[in-house]
Motif scaffolding. Structure first.
Motif, PDB file in Angstrom:
ATOM      1  N   MET A 142       0.852  -1.190   0.000  1.00 23.32           N
ATOM      2  CA  MET A 142       0.000   0.000   0.000  1.00 23.32           C
ATOM      3  C   MET A 142       0.889   1.241   0.000  1.00 23.32           C
ATOM      4  O   MET A 142       1.962   1.253   0.600  1.00 23.32           O
ATOM      5  N   PHE A 143       0.415   2.290  -0.668  1.00 22.08           N
ATOM      6  CA  PHE A 143       1.151   3.537  -0.772  1.00 22.08           C
ATOM      7  C   PHE A 143       0.334   4.646  -0.125  1.00 22.08           C
ATOM      8  O   PHE A 143      -0.875   4.711  -0.298  1.00 22.08           O
ATOM      9  N   GLU A 144       1.017   5.495   0.638  1.00 21.87           N
ATOM     10  CA  GLU A 144       0.355   6.607   1.301  1.00 21.87           C
ATOM     11  C   GLU A 144       0.438   7.835   0.407  1.00 21.87           C
ATOM     12  O   GLU A 144       1.481   8.138  -0.165  1.00 21.87           O
ATOM     13  N   THR A 145      -0.676   8.539   0.284  1.00 21.59           N
ATOM     14  CA  THR A 145      -0.734   9.745  -0.536  1.00 21.59           C
ATOM     15  C   THR A 145      -1.756  10.700   0.062  1.00 21.59           C
ATOM     16  O   THR A 145      -2.402  10.388   1.060  1.00 21.59           O
ATOM     17  N   THR A 146      -1.914  11.852  -0.540  1.00 20.96           N
ATOM     18  CA  THR A 146      -2.884  12.849  -0.086  1.00 20.96           C
ATOM     19  C   THR A 146      -4.047  12.895  -1.064  1.00 20.96           C
ATOM     20  O   THR A 146      -3.841  12.959  -2.280  1.00 20.96           O
TER      21      THR A 146
ATOM     22  N   ALA B  43      -9.076  15.618  -3.393  1.00 19.85           N
ATOM     23  CA  ALA B  43     -10.312  16.354  -3.137  1.00 19.85           C
ATOM     24  C   ALA B  43     -10.352  16.977  -1.750  1.00 19.85           C
ATOM     25  O   ALA B  43     -10.613  18.169  -1.608  1.00 19.85           O
ATOM     26  N   CYS B  44     -10.086  16.172  -0.709  1.00 22.44           N
ATOM     27  CA  CYS B  44     -10.266  16.675   0.662  1.00 22.44           C
ATOM     28  C   CYS B  44      -8.955  16.896   1.409  1.00 22.44           C
ATOM     29  O   CYS B  44      -8.962  17.483   2.485  1.00 22.44           O
ATOM     30  N   GLY B  45      -7.844  16.412   0.888  1.00 25.82           N
ATOM     31  CA  GLY B  45      -6.549  16.617   1.519  1.00 25.82           C
ATOM     32  C   GLY B  45      -6.208  15.625   2.625  1.00 25.82           C
ATOM     33  O   GLY B  45      -5.169  15.723   3.256  1.00 25.82           O
ATOM     34  N   ALA B  46      -7.087  14.636   2.848  1.00 26.82           N
ATOM     35  CA  ALA B  46      -6.827  13.630   3.881  1.00 26.82           C
ATOM     36  C   ALA B  46      -5.773  12.638   3.395  1.00 26.82           C
ATOM     37  O   ALA B  46      -5.546  12.486   2.202  1.00 26.82           O
ATOM     38  N   VAL B  47      -5.157  11.961   4.343  1.00 28.98           N
ATOM     39  CA  VAL B  47      -4.191  10.914   3.996  1.00 28.98           C
ATOM     40  C   VAL B  47      -4.975   9.704   3.488  1.00 28.98           C
ATOM     41  O   VAL B  47      -5.976   9.309   4.082  1.00 28.98           O
ATOM     42  N   ALA B  48      -4.531   9.154   2.375  1.00 28.12           N
ATOM     43  CA  ALA B  48      -5.190   7.988   1.788  1.00 28.12           C
ATOM     44  C   ALA B  48      -4.146   6.913   1.516  1.00 28.12           C
ATOM     45  O   ALA B  48      -3.017   7.218   1.163  1.00 28.12           O
ATOM     46  N   LYS B  49      -4.549   5.662   1.695  1.00 33.40           N
ATOM     47  CA  LYS B  49      -3.677   4.535   1.355  1.00 33.40           C
ATOM     48  C   LYS B  49      -4.282   3.858   0.131  1.00 33.40           C
ATOM     49  O   LYS B  49      -5.467   3.525   0.120  1.00 33.40           O
ATOM     50  N   VAL B  50      -3.450   3.671  -0.884  1.00 32.55           N
ATOM     51  CA  VAL B  50      -3.913   3.094  -2.140  1.00 32.55           C
ATOM     52  C   VAL B  50      -3.006   1.924  -2.546  1.00 32.55           C
ATOM     53  O   VAL B  50      -1.826   1.911  -2.213  1.00 32.55           O
ATOM     54  N   PRO B  51      -3.559   0.948  -3.302  1.00 34.81           N
ATOM     55  CA  PRO B  51      -2.763  -0.223  -3.684  1.00 34.81           C
ATOM     56  C   PRO B  51      -1.970  -0.039  -4.973  1.00 34.81           C
ATOM     57  O   PRO B  51      -1.681  -0.996  -5.669  1.00 34.81           O
ATOM     58  N   PHE B  52      -1.643   1.193  -5.319  1.00 34.08           N
ATOM     59  CA  PHE B  52      -0.856   1.460  -6.525  1.00 34.08           C
ATOM     60  C   PHE B  52       0.056   2.648  -6.262  1.00 34.08           C
ATOM     61  O   PHE B  52      -0.184   3.452  -5.370  1.00 34.08           O
ATOM     62  N   GLN B  53       1.111   2.757  -7.036  1.00 37.05           N
ATOM     63  CA  GLN B  53       2.063   3.865  -6.897  1.00 37.05           C
ATOM     64  C   GLN B  53       1.433   5.112  -7.527  1.00 37.05           C
ATOM     65  O   GLN B  53       1.219   5.143  -8.732  1.00 37.05           O
ATOM     66  N   PRO B  54       1.095   6.129  -6.734  1.00 35.15           N
ATOM     67  CA  PRO B  54       0.488   7.343  -7.288  1.00 35.15           C
ATOM     68  C   PRO B  54       1.457   8.070  -8.221  1.00 35.15           C
ATOM     69  O   PRO B  54       2.668   8.037  -8.026  1.00 35.15           O
ATOM     70  N   ARG B  55       0.895   8.695  -9.252  1.00 42.36           N
ATOM     71  CA  ARG B  55       1.701   9.475 -10.187  1.00 42.36           C
ATOM     72  C   ARG B  55       1.379  10.951  -9.986  1.00 42.36           C
ATOM     73  O   ARG B  55       0.291  11.314  -9.561  1.00 42.36           O
ATOM     74  N   GLU B  56       2.347  11.783 -10.305  1.00 43.55           N
ATOM     75  CA  GLU B  56       2.193  13.234 -10.128  1.00 43.55           C
ATOM     76  C   GLU B  56       1.121  13.815 -11.055  1.00 43.55           C
ATOM     77  O   GLU B  56       0.457  14.784 -10.720  1.00 43.55           O
TER      78      GLU B  56
ATOM     79  N   ARG C 210      -1.733  12.533 -12.155  1.00 46.55           N
ATOM     80  CA  ARG C 210      -3.103  12.046 -12.025  1.00 46.55           C
ATOM     81  C   ARG C 210      -3.606  12.245 -10.598  1.00 46.55           C
ATOM     82  O   ARG C 210      -2.886  11.997  -9.647  1.00 46.55           O
ATOM     83  N   PRO C 211      -4.849  12.687 -10.434  1.00 49.10           N
ATOM     84  CA  PRO C 211      -5.389  12.859  -9.075  1.00 49.10           C
ATOM     85  C   PRO C 211      -5.641  11.508  -8.410  1.00 49.10           C
ATOM     86  O   PRO C 211      -5.950  10.525  -9.073  1.00 49.10           O
ATOM     87  N   VAL C 212      -5.491  11.483  -7.088  1.00 49.85           N
ATOM     88  CA  VAL C 212      -5.761  10.287  -6.293  1.00 49.85           C
ATOM     89  C   VAL C 212      -6.715  10.698  -5.187  1.00 49.85           C
ATOM     90  O   VAL C 212      -6.550  11.752  -4.576  1.00 49.85           O
ATOM     91  N   TYR C 213      -7.731   9.862  -4.932  1.00 49.95           N
ATOM     92  CA  TYR C 213      -8.752  10.198  -3.952  1.00 49.95           C
ATOM     93  C   TYR C 213      -8.805   9.161  -2.832  1.00 49.95           C
ATOM     94  O   TYR C 213      -8.525   7.981  -3.050  1.00 49.95           O
TER      95      TYR C 213
ATOM     96  N   SER D 177     -10.953   6.839  -0.140  1.00 50.22           N
ATOM     97  CA  SER D 177     -12.090   5.975  -0.469  1.00 50.22           C
ATOM     98  C   SER D 177     -13.428   6.712  -0.364  1.00 50.22           C
ATOM     99  O   SER D 177     -14.328   6.483  -1.168  1.00 50.22           O
ATOM    100  N   GLU D 178     -13.553   7.635   0.599  1.00 48.40           N
ATOM    101  CA  GLU D 178     -14.808   8.376   0.741  1.00 48.40           C
ATOM    102  C   GLU D 178     -15.057   9.294  -0.454  1.00 48.40           C
ATOM    103  O   GLU D 178     -16.148   9.314  -1.009  1.00 48.40           O
ATOM    104  N   CYS D 179     -14.041  10.059  -0.850  1.00 44.45           N
ATOM    105  CA  CYS D 179     -14.200  10.969  -1.989  1.00 44.45           C
ATOM    106  C   CYS D 179     -14.395  10.197  -3.281  1.00 44.45           C
ATOM    107  O   CYS D 179     -15.187  10.587  -4.140  1.00 44.45           O
ATOM    108  N   PHE D 180     -13.695   9.068  -3.425  1.00 44.98           N
ATOM    109  CA  PHE D 180     -13.849   8.244  -4.616  1.00 44.98           C
ATOM    110  C   PHE D 180     -15.276   7.718  -4.717  1.00 44.98           C
ATOM    111  O   PHE D 180     -15.890   7.738  -5.787  1.00 44.98           O
ATOM    112  N   ALA D 181     -15.831   7.265  -3.588  1.00 43.06           N
ATOM    113  CA  ALA D 181     -17.206   6.765  -3.566  1.00 43.06           C
ATOM    114  C   ALA D 181     -18.199   7.867  -3.929  1.00 43.06           C
ATOM    115  O   ALA D 181     -19.156   7.637  -4.673  1.00 43.06           O
ATOM    116  N   LYS D 182     -17.980   9.077  -3.405  1.00 45.74           N
ATOM    117  CA  LYS D 182     -18.851  10.217  -3.715  1.00 45.74           C
ATOM    118  C   LYS D 182     -18.805  10.538  -5.209  1.00 45.74           C
ATOM    119  O   LYS D 182     -19.840  10.772  -5.837  1.00 45.74           O
TER     120      LYS D 182
END
Length: 94
Positions: free
Chosen positions: A55-59, A62-75, A77-80, A82-87
């Motif tokens: 898991m990778f930690e990123t910001t 949308a909301c600026g919260a810390v998020a953990k994602v199962p992929f390496q985030p790229r500069e 592309r936006p990353v959200y 789970s709450e913002c992604f669901a919305k």
């Protein structure tokens, strides 16, 4: 042609239904044997063989919260989180 069958899982001992539809699928693929494990035990076994996900930690973009994602985030592309992604997914379905 096929009827639902009740089988017993060889891992957990619980009964599970091998549906007529599943039996048709097995036949179409040429599988000779019935399943020996229930869906939960098959999934558990599959995931155990795969190992833990990195898991990778990123910001959240949308909301600026810390998020953990199962992929390496790229500069580029936006990353959200789970709450913002669901919305966003919910809003796009409307």
């Amino acid at each position: 042609m096929f009827e639902d069958k009740t089988l017993v899982c060889k891992d957990c001992g619980e009964e599970f239904v091998f549906t007529a539809r599943e039996q048709e699928f097995y036949e179409s693929k040429g599988f000779a044997n019935e399943p020996q494990r229930c869906k939960a035990c098959r999934d558990k076994r599959k995931n155990a063989a795969r190992g833990p996900r990195e898991m990778f930690e990123t910001t959240c973009s949308a909301c600026g919260a810390v998020a953990k994602v199962p992929f390496q985030p790229r500069e580029d592309r936006p990353v959200y989180c789970s709450e913002c992604f669901a919305k966003m997914k919910e809003n796009s379905a409307e």
